[in-house]
Scaffold this motif. Structure first.
Motif, PDB file in Angstrom:
ATOM      1  N   ASP A   1       0.861  -1.179   0.000  1.00  0.00           N
ATOM      2  CA  ASP A   1       0.000   0.000   0.000  1.00  0.00           C
ATOM      3  C   ASP A   1       0.896   1.227   0.000  1.00  0.00           C
ATOM      4  OD1 ASP A   1      -2.317  -1.585   0.275  1.00  0.00           O
ATOM      5  OD2 ASP A   1      -2.061  -1.656   2.440  1.00  0.00           O
TER       6      ASP A   1
ATOM      7  N   ARG B   1     -11.973  -1.280   8.856  1.00  0.00           N
ATOM      8  CA  ARG B   1     -11.658  -1.954   7.594  1.00  0.00           C
ATOM      9  C   ARG B   1     -10.966  -1.022   6.600  1.00  0.00           C
ATOM     10  NH1 ARG B   1     -11.856  -7.481   8.149  1.00  0.00           N
ATOM     11  NH2 ARG B   1     -13.722  -8.113   9.262  1.00  0.00           N
ATOM     12  N   GLU B   2     -11.364   0.250   6.569  1.00  0.00           N
ATOM     13  CA  GLU B   2     -10.724   1.247   5.709  1.00  0.00           C
ATOM     14  C   GLU B   2     -11.002   2.618   6.301  1.00  0.00           C
ATOM     15  OE1 GLU B   2     -13.257   2.671   2.137  1.00  0.00           O
ATOM     16  OE2 GLU B   2     -13.254   0.486   1.994  1.00  0.00           O
ATOM     17  N   HIS B   3     -10.248   3.634   5.837  1.00  0.00           N
ATOM     18  CA  HIS B   3     -10.365   4.947   6.447  1.00  0.00           C
ATOM     19  C   HIS B   3     -10.042   6.029   5.427  1.00  0.00           C
ATOM     20  CE1 HIS B   3      -6.228   3.494   6.891  1.00  0.00           C
ATOM     21  NE2 HIS B   3      -5.855   4.751   6.760  1.00  0.00           N
TER      22      HIS B   3
ATOM     23  N   PHE C   1     -14.052   6.251   8.974  1.00  0.00           N
ATOM     24  CA  PHE C   1     -13.683   4.853   8.775  1.00  0.00           C
ATOM     25  C   PHE C   1     -14.932   3.990   8.822  1.00  0.00           C
ATOM     26  CE2 PHE C   1     -13.555   5.341  13.375  1.00  0.00           C
ATOM     27  CZ  PHE C   1     -14.054   4.143  13.871  1.00  0.00           C
TER      28      PHE C   1
ATOM     29  N   ALA D   1      -2.380   0.053   4.862  1.00  0.00           N
ATOM     30  CA  ALA D   1      -3.256   1.112   4.347  1.00  0.00           C
ATOM     31  C   ALA D   1      -2.861   2.503   4.834  1.00  0.00           C
ATOM     32  CB  ALA D   1      -4.710   0.809   4.728  1.00  0.00           C
TER      33      ALA D   1
ATOM     34  N   SER E   1     -18.201   1.227   1.989  1.00  0.00           N
ATOM     35  CA  SER E   1     -16.807   1.089   1.559  1.00  0.00           C
ATOM     36  C   SER E   1     -16.483   2.232   0.607  1.00  0.00           C
ATOM     37  CB  SER E   1     -16.587  -0.265   0.868  1.00  0.00           C
ATOM     38  OG  SER E   1     -17.399  -0.371  -0.290  1.00  0.00           O
TER      39      SER E   1
END
Length: 673
Positions: free
Chosen positions: A214, A315-317, A328, A264, A359
């Motif tokens: 990443d 999970r993601e931000h 997030f 990430a 997402s």
């Protein structure tokens, strides 16, 4: 327009939105959309423009037989993307992906960079436009010309061998090597017809450190931060954050932890901070794995856990435009909401209030909107606009290709208690005709992972295709599921089968207690970890009339040394030489003599996560015990079945198997098998 899509011939032709990218001025929203290619035998992606205001219909902006991916905006609004399409002027291409540019005002795309090993991931500096990309490069080579000559020499000599000097050697569905991913930086194009500046090799000898890396670039383009993986004692892999000067390649370790992995990374808009996920693998007999959100100073690397005390698993931000907050998504109670974390006050706010799974977060640079993909078990991934300041707000859906879809039934929830008092919740998909007078046969569908939640739409395993054929489908979150706190993982950490089995049976008991579900006609199925549990079920109960097991683990001890990522299993179960009892106790194959239920085994030969040996051993063990079984084998597929024709026969075979054993219909072999 509402579209009927329940027949397999229609299902495989649906367009599928796969991500979002917002332009620097916030006026353009671009999404890669996959769809079936004209030859009908594979899928490809094209880029579509989605109106952020939701007024205009979606518009396709790229067209080629090879497809396009990895969109990234430059500061002037022009769009970079990767594609294998041939170059119109030189008429070469069609091999490794090159980097292309679509001008902000439209017109023809042009190729702006290429490498012999292709171009992989792309990151762009928000203000300066510096482009950082990965490219597969043969070890010992310097420059594109030397790399090309080395590749030609291997090909001309008929050499396909790969010499590995470090771990790993393959990943999911492909062999690693002989090339190694390297990072390159280049200045943005100059003028209406210019290409990227001459790429600088930032990592001349990285080995395997940048596999699946990443990358983020500071707004001024001076620094790239990448995940950097090293292999230590006992082949234990650790991933740190490496900062690289984009002009000189000078590297420094920005952050590392001997027990945890960084992933990430994302620069804040003001360039002062980097946010990243920090993950813990767990330890055998100890605490289970965990993930939190870490924010660190971009210069000193000093950081802190900004979710300390929370059991949310991010999970993601994405950063807010003013760098004061992080958005997030995290699994929570069978959903995946969006949260906003104010960094100065540590105030945590849930932005979304519905049942969605979100997402692809894209904050508007002016702060007025937050764009995302929203999906749920009754809606495919759909672009939406959110109010970033809201608490429990509602999404505004934006027009997108082939959306909306109307599902053939209804979605509800089922809750119960396991034998240890733990709350177990499930989604239940019911066909339209299910009622007390006409109860539906039930299929227990077990998720993979296992560290995930059944909280959103699945294109690979879609329960509505079964609902359209009269089945109810139960989608439970048993032990090891995320979104219910760490205790849910502790309950089955390093043991897997018994505890998860008890939870699944409790969920089934609750579902069949309904008057619209027929408890006398049931089946169980799952893939990956779900396939492992399907195998466990087959050896521990005969309550189901059929079991379908896809890409499944069977002999856990043998599997742990042949999978592409053995360290993931030693982190949970320990060293198989010194702790073989952990593997034996959790292995479904030890109950092979108890299998009485008909079993459909499904496996792809290119599956390196759960190697084909697991499917072959399971099939042989069933055959020599004279179990009523079938083996659906895919020589060219991997952990997932990804081509239209094979997807179709996958479903056709599953439907036929369930209809025969659950409904008592005559077995009908799919026509193309």
């Amino acid at each position: 327009m509402v579209r009927s899509w329940y027949e397999l011939s229609d299902y495989v032709t649906l367009k599928r939105v796969g991500g979002l990218r917002l332009s620097p001025d916030g006026r353009r929203l671009v999404a890669p959309v996959s769809g079936i290619k004209p030859d009908g035998t594979s899928f490809g992606a094209s880029l579509w423009e989605i109106d952020p205001e939701g007024r205009a219909e979606p518009r396709r902006i790229t067209r080629s037989a090879e497809g396009e991916s990895a969109p990234a905006f430059l500061p002037d609004g022009s769009l970079l993307f990767a594609s294998k399409r041939p170059d119109a002027e030189s008429e070469d291409g069609g091999g490794a992906p090159a980097l292309w540019l679509l001008p902000a005002d439209g017109g023809e795309a042009r190729r702006v960079a290429s490498r012999p090993g292709g171009i992989g991931s792309v990151a762009v500096a928000r203000d300066a436009g510096t482009v950082v990309f990965t490219s597969d490069t043969l070890p010992g080579t310097s420059g594109a010309e030397e790399d090309e000559l080395a590749r030609k020499a291997r090909k001309d000599a008929g050499v396909t061998a790969i010499l590995h000097e470090s771990f790993p050697v393959r990943y999911w569905d492909h062999d690693l090597g002989p090339g190694e991913p390297r990072l390159f930086s280049a200045a943005p194009p100059e003028g209406p017809a210019g290409g990227l500046g001459e790429p600088a090799d930032l990592t001349p000898a990285p080995g395997k450190a940048l596999l699946e890396a990443d990358v983020t670039v500071s707004p001024d383009g001076a620094t790239a931060v990448a995940t950097w993986t090293t292999t230590g004692p006992a082949a234990r892999m650790r991933t740190r954050l490496q900062a690289l000067d984009t002009a000189t390649g000078r590297a420094r370790v920005l952050a590392e932890d001997p027990e945890r992995d960084f992933g990430a990374p994302a620069f804040s808009p003001d360039g002062r901070s980097v946010a990243a996920l920090l993950s813990y693998d767990g330890e055998p007999g100890g605490e289970p794995r965990d993930t939190t959100l870490w924010v660190l100073d971009a210069e000193t690397g000093q950081g802190r856990d900004v979710l300390a005390g929370s059991e949310l698993w991010p999970r993601e931000h994405a950063w807010s435009p003013d760098s004061s907050a992080l958005y997030f998504v995290a699994d929570e109670n069978g959903r995946r909401p969006v949260f906003r974390l104010d960094l100065d006050t540590s105030r945590l706010t849930r932005v979304t209030g519905d049942d969605g799974a979100y997402s692809a977060l894209q904050p508007d640079p002016g702060g007025a909107a937050l764009y995302a993909l929203r999906d749920s078990w009754d809606e495919p991934p759909t672009p939406v606009r959110l109010d970033p300041a809201a608490g429990d707000g509602a999404p505004v859906r934006l027009p997108a290709p082939d959306l909306p879809l109307t599902v053939p039934g209804r979605l509800t929830e089922v809750e119960t208690e396991a034998d240890d008092g733990t709350r177990i919740r499930s989604w239940l998909v019911l066909p339209e005709e299910a009622s007390a007078g006409s109860p539906a046969p039930l299929v227990l569908w077990i998720h993979g992972g296992p560290y995930m939640s059944f909280n959103g739409w699945s294109w690979r395993w879609n329960p509505w295709l079964l609902a359209a054929r009269g089945y109810a489908v139960l989608l439970p979150d048993p032990a090891l599921s995320t979104g219910y706190g760490q205790d849910m993982l502790r309950r089955a950490w390093g043991t897997w089968g018994p505890r998860t089995f008890a939870d699944l049976m409790a969920a089934v008991d609750a579902a069949v207690a309904r008057d619209d579900v027929d408890g006398s006609r049931t089946a169980a199925m799952g893939g990956s970890f779900g396939g492992y549990m399907a195998n466990w079920i087959a050896g521990h109960t005969d309550r189901f009339k059929a079991v379908v097991t896809h890409a499944s683990l069977w002999d856990l001890g043998a599997f742990s040394g042949t999978t592409d990522m053995p360290p993931a299993w030693t982190a949970e179960f320990g060293d198989p030489d010194t702790s073989p009892e952990r593997y034996r106790a959790a292995s479904p194959h030890r109950s092979a003599d108890s299998v009485r239920t008909p079993v459909l085994v499904i496996h792809g030969d290119k599956d390196y996560r759960v190697p084909i040996g697991e499917g072959l051993r399971l099939w042989w063990d069933l055959m020599r015990r004279e179990v009523d079984a079938k083996f659906l084998y895919f020589p060219t597929e991997n952990h997932w079945i990804l081509t239209p024709g094979n997807i179709t026969v996958w479903y056709e075979t599953v439907f036929a198997f369930l209809d025969h054993h659950v409904l008592g219909k005559e077995w009908k072999r799919p026509e193309r098998l």
